[in-house]
Motif scaffolding. Sequence first.
Motif, PDB file in Angstrom:
ATOM      1  N   GLU A  40       0.837  -1.206   0.000  1.00  0.00           N
ATOM      2  CA  GLU A  40       0.000   0.000   0.000  1.00  0.00           C
ATOM      3  C   GLU A  40       0.869   1.253   0.000  1.00  0.00           C
ATOM      4  OE1 GLU A  40      -3.119   2.323   2.898  1.00  0.00           O
ATOM      5  OE2 GLU A  40      -3.225   0.147   2.825  1.00  0.00           O
ATOM      6  N   THR A  41       1.864   1.294   0.886  1.00  0.00           N
ATOM      7  CA  THR A  41       2.739   2.455   1.021  1.00  0.00           C
ATOM      8  C   THR A  41       4.163   1.978   1.247  1.00  0.00           C
ATOM      9  OG1 THR A  41       0.952   3.711   2.053  1.00  0.00           O
ATOM     10  CG2 THR A  41       3.172   4.554   2.361  1.00  0.00           C
ATOM     11  N   VAL A  42       5.121   2.729   0.722  1.00  0.00           N
ATOM     12  CA  VAL A  42       6.536   2.384   0.923  1.00  0.00           C
ATOM     13  C   VAL A  42       7.373   3.652   0.956  1.00  0.00           C
ATOM     14  CG1 VAL A  42       6.959   2.033  -1.547  1.00  0.00           C
ATOM     15  CG2 VAL A  42       8.450   0.942   0.109  1.00  0.00           C
ATOM     16  N   ASN A  43       8.385   3.644   1.801  1.00  0.00           N
ATOM     17  CA  ASN A  43       9.377   4.715   1.861  1.00  0.00           C
ATOM     18  C   ASN A  43      10.756   4.075   1.944  1.00  0.00           C
ATOM     19  OD1 ASN A  43       6.884   6.004   3.550  1.00  0.00           O
ATOM     20  ND2 ASN A  43       7.892   7.475   2.234  1.00  0.00           N
ATOM     21  N   VAL A  44      11.683   4.540   1.138  1.00  0.00           N
ATOM     22  CA  VAL A  44      13.033   3.985   1.099  1.00  0.00           C
ATOM     23  C   VAL A  44      14.016   5.064   1.517  1.00  0.00           C
ATOM     24  CG1 VAL A  44      14.818   3.008  -0.399  1.00  0.00           C
ATOM     25  CG2 VAL A  44      12.446   2.305  -0.680  1.00  0.00           C
ATOM     26  N   ILE A  45      14.942   4.678   2.395  1.00  0.00           N
ATOM     27  CA  ILE A  45      15.984   5.593   2.861  1.00  0.00           C
ATOM     28  C   ILE A  45      17.310   4.850   2.902  1.00  0.00           C
ATOM     29  CG2 ILE A  45      14.411   7.020   4.236  1.00  0.00           C
ATOM     30  CD1 ILE A  45      15.527   5.522   6.733  1.00  0.00           C
ATOM     31  N   GLY A  46      18.381   5.605   3.039  1.00  0.00           N
ATOM     32  CA  GLY A  46      19.697   5.030   3.259  1.00  0.00           C
ATOM     33  C   GLY A  46      20.059   5.149   4.725  1.00  0.00           C
ATOM     34  N   ILE A  47      20.603   4.075   5.280  1.00  0.00           N
ATOM     35  CA  ILE A  47      21.067   4.114   6.660  1.00  0.00           C
ATOM     36  C   ILE A  47      22.561   3.812   6.657  1.00  0.00           C
ATOM     37  CG2 ILE A  47      18.845   3.571   7.706  1.00  0.00           C
ATOM     38  CD1 ILE A  47      19.783   0.689   8.001  1.00  0.00           C
ATOM     39  N   PRO A  48      23.326   4.402   7.579  1.00  0.00           N
ATOM     40  CA  PRO A  48      24.775   4.209   7.597  1.00  0.00           C
ATOM     41  C   PRO A  48      25.173   2.737   7.741  1.00  0.00           C
ATOM     42  CG  PRO A  48      24.138   5.986   9.072  1.00  0.00           C
ATOM     43  CD  PRO A  48      22.875   5.310   8.638  1.00  0.00           C
ATOM     44  N   ASP A  49      26.207   2.355   7.013  1.00  0.00           N
ATOM     45  CA  ASP A  49      26.768   1.007   7.088  1.00  0.00           C
ATOM     46  C   ASP A  49      28.285   1.133   7.038  1.00  0.00           C
ATOM     47  OD1 ASP A  49      26.134  -2.096   6.639  1.00  0.00           O
ATOM     48  OD2 ASP A  49      27.828  -1.535   5.359  1.00  0.00           O
ATOM     49  N   GLN A  50      28.960   0.559   8.007  1.00  0.00           N
ATOM     50  CA  GLN A  50      30.423   0.699   8.081  1.00  0.00           C
ATOM     51  C   GLN A  50      31.133   0.104   6.878  1.00  0.00           C
ATOM     52  OE1 GLN A  50      31.897  -0.798  11.795  1.00  0.00           O
ATOM     53  NE2 GLN A  50      31.020   0.881  12.967  1.00  0.00           N
ATOM     54  N   ARG A  51      30.628  -1.004   6.353  1.00  0.00           N
ATOM     55  CA  ARG A  51      31.304  -1.684   5.250  1.00  0.00           C
ATOM     56  C   ARG A  51      30.944  -1.094   3.883  1.00  0.00           C
ATOM     57  NH1 ARG A  51      29.355  -7.214   3.935  1.00  0.00           N
ATOM     58  NH2 ARG A  51      28.703  -6.243   2.358  1.00  0.00           N
ATOM     59  N   LYS A  52      29.649  -0.811   3.658  1.00  0.00           N
ATOM     60  CA  LYS A  52      29.183  -0.367   2.341  1.00  0.00           C
ATOM     61  C   LYS A  52      29.001   1.141   2.221  1.00  0.00           C
ATOM     62  CE  LYS A  52      26.395  -4.514   1.689  1.00  0.00           C
ATOM     63  NZ  LYS A  52      25.026  -4.967   1.461  1.00  0.00           N
ATOM     64  N   GLY A  53      29.104   1.861   3.325  1.00  0.00           N
ATOM     65  CA  GLY A  53      28.833   3.298   3.310  1.00  0.00           C
ATOM     66  C   GLY A  53      27.401   3.563   3.709  1.00  0.00           C
ATOM     67  N   GLU A  54      26.466   2.975   2.936  1.00  0.00           N
ATOM     68  CA  GLU A  54      25.045   3.054   3.274  1.00  0.00           C
ATOM     69  C   GLU A  54      24.385   1.729   2.923  1.00  0.00           C
ATOM     70  OE1 GLU A  54      22.921   7.120   2.772  1.00  0.00           O
ATOM     71  OE2 GLU A  54      24.305   6.926   1.084  1.00  0.00           O
ATOM     72  N   GLU A  55      23.281   1.465   3.583  1.00  0.00           N
ATOM     73  CA  GLU A  55      22.462   0.286   3.332  1.00  0.00           C
ATOM     74  C   GLU A  55      21.065   0.782   2.994  1.00  0.00           C
ATOM     75  OE1 GLU A  55      21.686  -3.667   2.907  1.00  0.00           O
ATOM     76  OE2 GLU A  55      23.634  -2.953   3.603  1.00  0.00           O
ATOM     77  N   ILE A  56      20.367   0.076   2.126  1.00  0.00           N
ATOM     78  CA  ILE A  56      19.014   0.457   1.750  1.00  0.00           C
ATOM     79  C   ILE A  56      18.038  -0.078   2.790  1.00  0.00           C
ATOM     80  CG2 ILE A  56      17.191   0.158   0.025  1.00  0.00           C
ATOM     81  CD1 ILE A  56      19.507  -0.160  -2.031  1.00  0.00           C
ATOM     82  N   CYS A  57      17.131   0.786   3.221  1.00  0.00           N
ATOM     83  CA  CYS A  57      16.108   0.409   4.189  1.00  0.00           C
ATOM     84  C   CYS A  57      14.755   0.825   3.611  1.00  0.00           C
ATOM     85  CB  CYS A  57      16.355   1.105   5.522  1.00  0.00           C
ATOM     86  SG  CYS A  57      15.121   0.746   6.770  1.00  0.00           S
ATOM     87  N   ALA A  58      13.829  -0.132   3.545  1.00  0.00           N
ATOM     88  CA  ALA A  58      12.490   0.160   3.036  1.00  0.00           C
ATOM     89  C   ALA A  58      11.467  -0.078   4.140  1.00  0.00           C
ATOM     90  CB  ALA A  58      12.170  -0.719   1.830  1.00  0.00           C
ATOM     91  N   TRP A  59      10.616   0.905   4.367  1.00  0.00           N
ATOM     92  CA  TRP A  59       9.491   0.779   5.284  1.00  0.00           C
ATOM     93  C   TRP A  59       8.284   0.523   4.405  1.00  0.00           C
ATOM     94  CZ3 TRP A  59       4.880   3.366   5.637  1.00  0.00           C
ATOM     95  CH2 TRP A  59       4.136   3.134   6.788  1.00  0.00           C
ATOM     96  N   VAL A  60       7.631  -0.619   4.662  1.00  0.00           N
ATOM     97  CA  VAL A  60       6.536  -1.045   3.800  1.00  0.00           C
ATOM     98  C   VAL A  60       5.271  -1.269   4.631  1.00  0.00           C
ATOM     99  CG1 VAL A  60       5.747  -2.820   2.186  1.00  0.00           C
ATOM    100  CG2 VAL A  60       8.161  -2.170   2.233  1.00  0.00           C
ATOM    101  N   LEU A  61       4.168  -0.683   4.181  1.00  0.00           N
ATOM    102  CA  LEU A  61       2.853  -0.921   4.763  1.00  0.00           C
ATOM    103  C   LEU A  61       2.061  -1.735   3.757  1.00  0.00           C
ATOM    104  CD1 LEU A  61       0.702  -0.359   6.977  1.00  0.00           C
ATOM    105  CD2 LEU A  61       0.048   1.645   5.627  1.00  0.00           C
ATOM    106  N   LEU A  62       1.548  -2.884   4.201  1.00  0.00           N
ATOM    107  CA  LEU A  62       0.789  -3.751   3.308  1.00  0.00           C
ATOM    108  C   LEU A  62      -0.696  -3.390   3.348  1.00  0.00           C
ATOM    109  CD1 LEU A  62       2.405  -7.187   4.224  1.00  0.00           C
ATOM    110  CD2 LEU A  62       3.073  -5.588   2.404  1.00  0.00           C
ATOM    111  N   HIS A  63      -1.392  -3.748   2.276  1.00  0.00           N
ATOM    112  CA  HIS A  63      -2.847  -3.609   2.251  1.00  0.00           C
ATOM    113  C   HIS A  63      -3.437  -4.494   3.340  1.00  0.00           C
ATOM    114  CE1 HIS A  63      -3.135  -1.249  -1.413  1.00  0.00           C
ATOM    115  NE2 HIS A  63      -2.278  -2.065  -1.991  1.00  0.00           N
ATOM    116  N   LYS A  64      -4.602  -4.137   3.838  1.00  0.00           N
ATOM    117  CA  LYS A  64      -5.278  -4.939   4.860  1.00  0.00           C
ATOM    118  C   LYS A  64      -5.535  -6.356   4.354  1.00  0.00           C
ATOM    119  CE  LYS A  64      -7.608  -1.291   7.363  1.00  0.00           C
ATOM    120  NZ  LYS A  64      -8.867  -0.752   7.845  1.00  0.00           N
ATOM    121  N   ASN A  65      -5.380  -7.303   5.249  1.00  0.00           N
ATOM    122  CA  ASN A  65      -5.654  -8.719   4.981  1.00  0.00           C
ATOM    123  C   ASN A  65      -4.789  -9.321   3.879  1.00  0.00           C
ATOM    124  OD1 ASN A  65      -7.766  -8.667   6.937  1.00  0.00           O
ATOM    125  ND2 ASN A  65      -9.113  -7.768   5.398  1.00  0.00           N
ATOM    126  N   VAL A  66      -3.612  -8.736   3.651  1.00  0.00           N
ATOM    127  CA  VAL A  66      -2.675  -9.250   2.662  1.00  0.00           C
ATOM    128  C   VAL A  66      -1.363  -9.528   3.371  1.00  0.00           C
ATOM    129  CG1 VAL A  66      -1.443  -8.756   0.514  1.00  0.00           C
ATOM    130  CG2 VAL A  66      -3.747  -7.883   0.834  1.00  0.00           C
TER     131      VAL A  66
END
Length: 82
Positions: A40-66
Motif C-alpha cells: 500500500e505504502t513504501v518509503n526507502v531511505i539510506g542508513i549508515p553502514d560501516q562496510r558499504k557506506g550506506e544500506e538500503i532500508c524500506a518501510w513497507v505498509l501492506l494492504h489490509k488482509n494481505v
Amino acid sequence: MTEKGMLKIIGRTKELIIVGGENVYPREIEEVLYTHPAVETVNVIGIPDQRKGEEICAWVLLHKNVQTTEDELRQFCKERNP
C-alpha cells in the motif's frame, strides 16, 4: 515528531543512496515496490553502514488482509532490477 509521539515524514534530505560505490535512487525502488499487489505504502531511505557506506532500508505498509514476506519483496525487486 508530533506532540503525540508520531513521526511525520515530509521529505528526503538526500535523493541518492551510495551503496558500496553504486548510486541508488530511493524513488526508483519505491516505484518498483508500489507495483507489488500487497504494498500500500513504501518509503526507502539510506542508513549508515560501516562496510558499504550506506544500506538500503524500506518501510513497507501492506494492504489490509494481505501478507508477504521480506524475502518475497526482495525477490520481487531483484526480478525487476533495471
